[in-house]
Design an enzyme around this catalytic site. Structure first.
Site, PDB file in Angstrom:
ATOM      1  N   CYS A 309       0.809  -1.220   0.000  1.00  0.00           N
ATOM      2  CA  CYS A 309       0.000   0.000   0.000  1.00  0.00           C
ATOM      3  C   CYS A 309       0.847   1.276   0.000  1.00  0.00           C
ATOM      4  O   CYS A 309       0.649   2.172  -0.839  1.00  0.00           O
ATOM      5  CB  CYS A 309      -0.975  -0.005   1.170  1.00  0.00           C
ATOM      6  SG  CYS A 309      -0.212   0.022   2.820  1.00  0.00           S
ATOM      7  N   HIS A 357      -2.624   0.980   6.769  1.00  0.00           N
ATOM      8  CA  HIS A 357      -3.008   0.975   5.348  1.00  0.00           C
ATOM      9  C   HIS A 357      -3.177   2.407   4.848  1.00  0.00           C
ATOM     10  O   HIS A 357      -3.511   3.317   5.605  1.00  0.00           O
ATOM     11  CB  HIS A 357      -4.305   0.200   5.147  1.00  0.00           C
ATOM     12  CG  HIS A 357      -4.631  -0.031   3.699  1.00  0.00           C
ATOM     13  ND1 HIS A 357      -3.803  -0.726   2.850  1.00  0.00           N
ATOM     14  CD2 HIS A 357      -5.686   0.371   2.942  1.00  0.00           C
ATOM     15  CE1 HIS A 357      -4.336  -0.765   1.633  1.00  0.00           C
ATOM     16  NE2 HIS A 357      -5.471  -0.099   1.663  1.00  0.00           N
ATOM     17  N   HIS A 369      -5.807   1.772  -4.433  1.00  0.00           N
ATOM     18  CA  HIS A 369      -4.927   1.246  -3.387  1.00  0.00           C
ATOM     19  C   HIS A 369      -4.507  -0.171  -3.715  1.00  0.00           C
ATOM     20  O   HIS A 369      -5.078  -0.839  -4.574  1.00  0.00           O
ATOM     21  CB  HIS A 369      -5.606   1.321  -2.014  1.00  0.00           C
ATOM     22  CG  HIS A 369      -6.757   0.365  -1.828  1.00  0.00           C
ATOM     23  ND1 HIS A 369      -7.072  -0.194  -0.611  1.00  0.00           N
ATOM     24  CD2 HIS A 369      -7.682  -0.119  -2.696  1.00  0.00           C
ATOM     25  CE1 HIS A 369      -8.128  -0.981  -0.728  1.00  0.00           C
ATOM     26  NE2 HIS A 369      -8.528  -0.957  -1.974  1.00  0.00           N
TER      27      HIS A 369
END
Length: 397
Positions: A309, A357, A369
């Site tokens: 990420c 994240h 993402h």
């Protein structure tokens, strides 16, 4: 990291950073709780489908957190290795200079031997552990020529600097060893979490996997609905902002024509919209991110074939000539925090209290993402794991 869920604390965060999680938690759990058969442990003692889903989500989130720790340890290890290499090179160079200084002193000793002058003092000096102490105690310097004194001074300086650099190199090597241990530990943690998640999923029957997919679909539908709501709110806020600007411009024009100025300000201020330069950079970052859609998530990866990420967000903004730190923990401090309602394309969306994240906002409640192992870079609602999972929004500097 990716699709992870954990119990959400009640309460709110200021400036729209954290919104109440109770309503969202209820909504996102309806699909699960309505599956009564799934929520009830089976007769053979196996965990319910609800329990498996929650456990897998938690494992993925924990793996995401461990991945960011791995990224931090990897970055620290790389920097420390460069420092060690630099120090070792410096030690080698200074050792060479020390040897040259020793050779020059040796030439003086040979000359003194041939003339019979100061042989004991010079010989003792060359064997001394601390030349400076030897000079202080035996006053050899008073019997040396100017050139010899310079050679002795150079030798003492080179010896002192060489010993200092050797100590620094030793300390850096010890730090490097610790960093490598941290890296190994973080890597093992990620691998263990992912292996456990895979094992749990592998034990599901085909029917259970189908029901789990249906539950996930309902979650995605709810996330899409929330994204659409946010898009409408942002559109309404933008229309209101433009209308205020038009009214303010009209008041200024009227005041200029009559020679009297007016100020109807309410004393409140609102965050200003990003300037044009930010929009240009954001477009480049988003163009890069869109080109990565479909590439696999791989923990610790920074491209070009795969990403995790924070590796994706870092690479995207690098394409816009903006340097972001490697980890989510540092990226969250690399700009200005704004409310979710005022998120603009290019902003970074961070998730979970442990910042495990991050995604790249593209507008209309959506982001790009790298979700989790087994998934691919994709567009998805920022509410993919519920409204309460959003930690903050940051506009890169």
């Amino acid at each position: 990291m990716a699709s992870h869920r954990k119990p959400r604390p009640t309460g709110t965060r200021v400036a729209g950073i954290r919104t109440p999680a109770l309503a969202t938690a209820a909504l996102t759990s309806v699909a699960l709780l309505s599956q009564t058969a799934d929520a009830t442990p089976s007769d053979d003692g196996r965990p319910s489908l609800e329990e498996v889903e929650k456990k897998v989500d938690d494992l993925y989130r924990q793996a995401g957190s461990a991945t960011e720790k791995y990224n931090a340890a990897k970055e620290k290890t790389a920097k420390q290795r460069k420092r060690v290499d630099r120090l070792l090179d410096d030690v080698a160079q200074r050792t060479q200079k020390l040897n040259e200084a020793r050779e020059e002193l040796g030439s003086f000793a040979s000359a003194q031997y041939r003339t019979g002058a100061a042989i004991p003092e010079t010989a003792t000096f060359l064997l001394a552990d601390s030349p400076q102490d030897y000079f202080d105690q035996n006053q050899l310097m008073s019997r040396l020529t100017g050139r010899q004194k310079d050679a002795v001074d150079d030798y003492v300086t080179q010896q002192s600097e060489t010993m200092k650099k050797r100590r620094e190199a030793t300390e850096s090597l010890e730090t490097l060893t610790e960093s490598q241990k941290d890296l190994k530990t973080a890597k093992a943690t990620v691998q263990k979490k992912l292996a456990t998640a895979r094992e749990l999923l592998s034990e599901l029957t085909a029917e259970e996997k189908a029901r789990l997919a249906a539950i996930e679909k309902k979650k995605q539908q709810e996330a899409a609905r929330k994204a659409a709501e946010l898009a409408k709110q942002q559109e309404a806020a933008e229309r209101e902002r433009q209308e205020r600007e038009r009214e303010e411009a009209a008041r200024r024009e009227s005041g200029a024509g009559s020679g009297t100025g007016t100020d109807t300000g309410t004393g409140t201020t609102e965050p200003s919209a990003p300037d044009a330069s930010y929009g240009t950079k954001a477009e480049k970052a988003l163009a890069f991110a869109r080109a990565q859609i479909g590439k696999p998530y791989v923990w610790g990866a920074t491209g070009p074939g795969s990403y995790d990420c924070s590796g994706l967000t870092q690479a995207a903004w690098k394409a816009a000539d903006v340097s972001l730190p490697r980890t989510t923990y540092d990226q969250v401090n690399a700009g200005t925090t704004v409310p979710v309602s005022q998120a603009q394309p290019g902003d970074l969306i961070f998730f979970y209290d442990d910042l495990s994240h991050v995604g790249l906002y593209i507008g209309n409640g959506m982001m790009i993402h790298a979700p989790k192992p087994g998934a691919y870079v994709r567009e998805e609602s920022i509410y993919y794991d519920g409204e309460g999972s959003i930690h903050s929004v940051v506009r890169p500097a």
